[in-house]
Scaffold this motif. Structure first.
Motif, PDB file in Angstrom:
ATOM      1  N   ILE A  46       0.855  -1.180   0.000  1.00  0.00           N
ATOM      2  CA  ILE A  46       0.000   0.000   0.000  1.00  0.00           C
ATOM      3  C   ILE A  46       0.895   1.235   0.000  1.00  0.00           C
ATOM      4  CG2 ILE A  46      -1.930   1.142   1.113  1.00  0.00           C
ATOM      5  CD1 ILE A  46      -2.515  -1.676   0.120  1.00  0.00           C
ATOM      6  N   SER A  47       0.609   2.155  -0.897  1.00  0.00           N
ATOM      7  CA  SER A  47       1.434   3.351  -1.022  1.00  0.00           C
ATOM      8  C   SER A  47       1.449   4.136   0.287  1.00  0.00           C
ATOM      9  CB  SER A  47       0.915   4.231  -2.162  1.00  0.00           C
ATOM     10  OG  SER A  47       1.622   5.452  -2.216  1.00  0.00           O
ATOM     11  N   ARG A  48       2.627   4.417   0.779  1.00  0.00           N
ATOM     12  CA  ARG A  48       2.744   5.207   2.006  1.00  0.00           C
ATOM     13  C   ARG A  48       2.296   6.642   1.775  1.00  0.00           C
ATOM     14  NH1 ARG A  48       6.347   1.471   1.212  1.00  0.00           N
ATOM     15  NH2 ARG A  48       7.218   0.179   2.894  1.00  0.00           N
ATOM     16  N   VAL A  49       2.535   7.149   0.577  1.00  0.00           N
ATOM     17  CA  VAL A  49       2.118   8.514   0.253  1.00  0.00           C
ATOM     18  C   VAL A  49       0.596   8.617   0.285  1.00  0.00           C
ATOM     19  CG1 VAL A  49       2.184  10.315  -1.510  1.00  0.00           C
ATOM     20  CG2 VAL A  49       4.187   8.879  -1.127  1.00  0.00           C
ATOM     21  N   ASN A  50      -0.079   7.599  -0.241  1.00  0.00           N
ATOM     22  CA  ASN A  50      -1.544   7.607  -0.199  1.00  0.00           C
ATOM     23  C   ASN A  50      -2.063   7.628   1.230  1.00  0.00           C
ATOM     24  OD1 ASN A  50      -1.334   7.372  -2.959  1.00  0.00           O
ATOM     25  ND2 ASN A  50      -2.931   5.820  -3.108  1.00  0.00           N
ATOM     26  N   GLN A  51      -1.443   6.877   2.101  1.00  0.00           N
ATOM     27  CA  GLN A  51      -1.901   6.827   3.488  1.00  0.00           C
ATOM     28  C   GLN A  51      -1.662   8.157   4.198  1.00  0.00           C
ATOM     29  OE1 GLN A  51      -1.063   3.069   5.622  1.00  0.00           O
ATOM     30  NE2 GLN A  51      -0.028   2.370   3.764  1.00  0.00           N
ATOM     31  N   PHE A  52      -0.508   8.772   3.962  1.00  0.00           N
ATOM     32  CA  PHE A  52      -0.255  10.087   4.551  1.00  0.00           C
ATOM     33  C   PHE A  52      -1.185  11.146   3.966  1.00  0.00           C
ATOM     34  CE2 PHE A  52       4.164   8.643   5.784  1.00  0.00           C
ATOM     35  CZ  PHE A  52       3.911   8.737   7.139  1.00  0.00           C
ATOM     36  N   ASP A  53      -1.418  11.075   2.661  1.00  0.00           N
ATOM     37  CA  ASP A  53      -2.324  12.037   2.034  1.00  0.00           C
ATOM     38  C   ASP A  53      -3.740  11.887   2.567  1.00  0.00           C
ATOM     39  OD1 ASP A  53      -0.295  13.094   0.543  1.00  0.00           O
ATOM     40  OD2 ASP A  53      -0.724  11.909  -1.248  1.00  0.00           O
ATOM     41  N   ALA A  54      -4.163  10.648   2.821  1.00  0.00           N
ATOM     42  CA  ALA A  54      -5.496  10.430   3.366  1.00  0.00           C
ATOM     43  C   ALA A  54      -5.638  11.066   4.746  1.00  0.00           C
ATOM     44  CB  ALA A  54      -5.787   8.928   3.437  1.00  0.00           C
ATOM     45  N   PHE A 209       0.200   0.286   9.274  1.00  0.00           N
ATOM     46  CA  PHE A 209      -0.168   0.950  10.532  1.00  0.00           C
ATOM     47  C   PHE A 209       0.569   2.282  10.677  1.00  0.00           C
ATOM     48  CE2 PHE A 209      -0.016  -3.721  11.496  1.00  0.00           C
ATOM     49  CZ  PHE A 209      -1.381  -3.941  11.365  1.00  0.00           C
ATOM     50  N   ARG A 210      -0.048   3.334  10.190  1.00  0.00           N
ATOM     51  CA  ARG A 210       0.592   4.645  10.161  1.00  0.00           C
ATOM     52  C   ARG A 210       0.605   5.335  11.521  1.00  0.00           C
ATOM     53  NH1 ARG A 210      -4.211   7.731   6.786  1.00  0.00           N
ATOM     54  NH2 ARG A 210      -5.864   7.283   8.288  1.00  0.00           N
ATOM     55  N   ASN A 211      -0.204   4.896  12.480  1.00  0.00           N
ATOM     56  CA  ASN A 211      -0.168   5.484  13.821  1.00  0.00           C
ATOM     57  C   ASN A 211      -0.323   4.389  14.854  1.00  0.00           C
ATOM     58  OD1 ASN A 211      -3.065   5.027  14.119  1.00  0.00           O
ATOM     59  ND2 ASN A 211      -3.340   6.809  12.815  1.00  0.00           N
ATOM     60  N   LEU A 212      -0.181   4.770  16.124  1.00  0.00           N
ATOM     61  CA  LEU A 212      -0.208   3.793  17.209  1.00  0.00           C
ATOM     62  C   LEU A 212      -1.590   3.183  17.394  1.00  0.00           C
ATOM     63  CD1 LEU A 212       2.001   5.632  19.851  1.00  0.00           C
ATOM     64  CD2 LEU A 212       2.655   3.705  18.410  1.00  0.00           C
ATOM     65  N   VAL A 213      -2.637   3.953  17.180  1.00  0.00           N
ATOM     66  CA  VAL A 213      -3.994   3.423  17.357  1.00  0.00           C
ATOM     67  C   VAL A 213      -4.260   2.293  16.371  1.00  0.00           C
ATOM     68  CG1 VAL A 213      -6.440   4.015  17.290  1.00  0.00           C
ATOM     69  CG2 VAL A 213      -4.807   5.620  18.265  1.00  0.00           C
ATOM     70  N   GLU A 214      -3.884   2.497  15.109  1.00  0.00           N
ATOM     71  CA  GLU A 214      -4.080   1.450  14.114  1.00  0.00           C
ATOM     72  C   GLU A 214      -3.243   0.216  14.428  1.00  0.00           C
ATOM     73  OE1 GLU A 214      -3.201   3.182  10.372  1.00  0.00           O
ATOM     74  OE2 GLU A 214      -4.917   4.548  10.382  1.00  0.00           O
ATOM     75  N   ARG A 215      -2.046   0.414  14.959  1.00  0.00           N
ATOM     76  CA  ARG A 215      -1.191  -0.739  15.272  1.00  0.00           C
ATOM     77  C   ARG A 215      -1.735  -1.539  16.454  1.00  0.00           C
ATOM     78  NH1 ARG A 215       3.602  -2.329  13.656  1.00  0.00           N
ATOM     79  NH2 ARG A 215       3.809  -0.422  12.404  1.00  0.00           N
ATOM     80  N   VAL A 216      -2.244  -0.843  17.475  1.00  0.00           N
ATOM     81  CA  VAL A 216      -2.790  -1.554  18.630  1.00  0.00           C
ATOM     82  C   VAL A 216      -4.067  -2.289  18.253  1.00  0.00           C
ATOM     83  CG1 VAL A 216      -3.780  -1.244  20.922  1.00  0.00           C
ATOM     84  CG2 VAL A 216      -1.713  -0.001  20.274  1.00  0.00           C
ATOM     85  N   ARG A 218      -4.860  -3.301  15.283  1.00  0.00           N
ATOM     86  CA  ARG A 218      -4.605  -4.146  14.107  1.00  0.00           C
ATOM     87  C   ARG A 218      -5.551  -3.784  12.970  1.00  0.00           C
ATOM     88  NH1 ARG A 218       0.111  -6.169  14.230  1.00  0.00           N
ATOM     89  NH2 ARG A 218      -0.531  -7.884  12.849  1.00  0.00           N
ATOM     90  N   ALA A 219      -5.769  -2.493  12.782  1.00  0.00           N
ATOM     91  CA  ALA A 219      -6.613  -1.976  11.705  1.00  0.00           C
ATOM     92  C   ALA A 219      -5.705  -1.452  10.603  1.00  0.00           C
ATOM     93  CB  ALA A 219      -7.535  -0.873  12.215  1.00  0.00           C
ATOM     94  N   ARG A 220      -5.650  -2.185   9.519  1.00  0.00           N
ATOM     95  CA  ARG A 220      -4.731  -1.841   8.440  1.00  0.00           C
ATOM     96  C   ARG A 220      -5.472  -1.209   7.282  1.00  0.00           C
ATOM     97  NH1 ARG A 220      -0.927  -5.927   4.785  1.00  0.00           N
ATOM     98  NH2 ARG A 220       0.236  -4.271   3.724  1.00  0.00           N
ATOM     99  N   LEU A 221      -4.838  -0.230   6.663  1.00  0.00           N
ATOM    100  CA  LEU A 221      -5.387   0.401   5.476  1.00  0.00           C
ATOM    101  C   LEU A 221      -4.965  -0.374   4.243  1.00  0.00           C
ATOM    102  CD1 LEU A 221      -4.879   4.213   6.173  1.00  0.00           C
ATOM    103  CD2 LEU A 221      -7.053   3.022   5.959  1.00  0.00           C
ATOM    104  N   VAL A 222      -5.953  -0.796   3.449  1.00  0.00           N
ATOM    105  CA  VAL A 222      -5.700  -1.485   2.179  1.00  0.00           C
ATOM    106  C   VAL A 222      -6.530  -0.795   1.107  1.00  0.00           C
ATOM    107  CG1 VAL A 222      -5.144  -3.691   3.248  1.00  0.00           C
ATOM    108  CG2 VAL A 222      -7.509  -3.176   2.640  1.00  0.00           C
ATOM    109  N   TYR A 223      -6.239  -1.137  -0.139  1.00  0.00           N
ATOM    110  CA  TYR A 223      -6.979  -0.538  -1.242  1.00  0.00           C
ATOM    111  C   TYR A 223      -8.402  -1.080  -1.268  1.00  0.00           C
ATOM    112  CZ  TYR A 223      -2.590   1.267  -3.071  1.00  0.00           C
ATOM    113  OH  TYR A 223      -1.409   1.939  -3.220  1.00  0.00           O
ATOM    114  N   GLY A 224      -9.352  -0.199  -1.535  1.00  0.00           N
ATOM    115  CA  GLY A 224     -10.726  -0.637  -1.664  1.00  0.00           C
ATOM    116  C   GLY A 224     -11.003  -1.306  -2.985  1.00  0.00           C
ATOM    117  N   SER A 225     -10.381  -0.830  -4.046  1.00  0.00           N
ATOM    118  CA  SER A 225     -10.528  -1.408  -5.372  1.00  0.00           C
ATOM    119  C   SER A 225      -9.148  -1.546  -5.985  1.00  0.00           C
ATOM    120  CB  SER A 225     -11.423  -0.526  -6.254  1.00  0.00           C
ATOM    121  OG  SER A 225     -11.455  -1.015  -7.582  1.00  0.00           O
TER     122      SER A 225
END
Length: 343
Positions: A46-54, A209-216, A218-225
């Motif tokens: 997953i693009s790190r730039v996309n996650q930061f931009d989001a 896991f771009r932040n601590l909340v997502e890492r704790v 275990r909520a990962r950002l993936v592409y929807g399509s």
């Protein structure tokens, strides 16, 4: 003479009709384990730039909503809304969470970046894989803890900091309890920043896991399509960044330049020579007005205002007269024999 008869093995019994079924059932688990051991999940990046931009787009969306909400209370008493700014921010964050994550939809920034949250705990490495983006969304508990950590945690921390600063816990030496609480707050903040920095390094390396909340959680950002391109164009942002950098460079360099030296350098190329020749010699060459306290520039003997001539000589030791382009070495009061040097 005796003859030996060859001994032949007894004829084998024919297999049963359903023997192959029993053999298949016995070998099926071994075959499945062998195929599953060789099967590997499709690595997704997953693009790190996309996650930061989001994340940045979500912040901008909250700022836009806050600006519109502040306009509603523009006719109220000034400064009244500032007292409830943490509650206002928490309310806006709750609205975004309620109509996005709670109903299994991406946040506005994630939607523009084609991202969604996935429960990483429910993704088994040996399940059937098609694109590497499969997996269920967040569970009910994950959604609630996400709201508590982001909305409630930020609100409590903002209120605690404002209250401690208002009560001046850090400067209170008469109340040791308040001093200890202030020290504890500072330590917790330092530990959180250190953990966030460590998580950032891990995120840049793994992209998860771009932040601590997502890492704790275990909520990962993936592409929807898997076939959707980035929905945001950064051409305007790039032009804005270039212009900002250029304007900051000019603001840094212009005060270092001598305006009079630049004028003298460009004066030979000036087209308005007739008007400059018709200027009254009694006026100050800098401000073009009649000097109240005239001073003469030596050796050219042109009349200046004291302030204009003094500031030009102090700014540039090699100041030249704009009319004759001769260097000014001293200044003399008009009608007086006393002279002053540039120093």
């Amino acid at each position: 003479m005796t003859t030996t008869s060859s001994i032949s093995p007894p004829p084998s019994q024919p297999p049963e009709e359903d023997a192959w079924i029993h053999s298949y059932r016995e070998l099926l688990p071994q075959w499945q384990s062998l195929t599953l051991s060789r099967q590997s999940t499709i690595p997704i990046s997953i693009s790190r730039v996309n996650q930061f931009d989001a994340a940045r787009l979500d912040i901008e969306m909250s700022a836009m909503l806050k600006e519109q909400l502040v306009k509603v209370f523009s006719l109220m008493k000034p400064g009244m809304l500032f007292q409830y700014e943490p509650e206002l921010d928490a309310f806006l964050e709750f609205l975004i969470w309620r109509f996005s994550i709670w109903v299994d939809k991406p946040t506005p920034g994630n939607a523009l970046m084609n991202l969604r949250y996935r429960d990483e705990r429910a993704v088994e490495p040996r399940e059937k894989v098609r694109t590497g983006l499969e997996g269920p969304g967040l569970t009910m508990a994950q959604k609630l803890w996400y709201c508590i950590a982001t909305v409630g945690g930020q609100y409590i921390w903002a209120r605690l900091q404002s209250f401690s600063i208002f009560r001046r816990w850090g400067d209170s030496e008469q109340r040791p309890l308040a001093q200890r609480v202030w020290t504890l707050i500072q330590r917790i903040e330092g530990l959180y920043k250190a953990a966030s920095f460590g998580n950032l390094l891990i995120f840049l390396y793994t992209g998860r896991f771009r932040n601590l909340v997502e890492r704790v959680l275990r909520a990962r950002l993936v592409y929807g399509s898997p076939n959707m391109n980035r929905a945001v164009s950064f051409e305007y942002m790039n032009r804005q960044l270039v212009w900002n950098e250029f304007s900051e460079m000019l603001l840094l360099l212009l005060p270092l330049l001598n305006s009079s030296s630049i004028k003298n350098l460009l004066s030979p190329f000036s087209k308005d020579k007739s008007s400059s020749s018709s200027v009254d010699d009694g006026n100050c060459p800098v401000c073009q007005t009649t000097p109240t306290i005239p001073f003469l520039a030596l050796p050219c003997q042109h009349r200046y205002c004291y302030y204009c001539l003094r500031t030009r000589c102090a700014a540039s030791p090699s100041f030249r007269c704009p009319r004759c382009s001769e260097p000014v070495v001293a200044m003399q009061r008009h009608g007086s024999s006393a002279s002053h040097t540039n120093s």
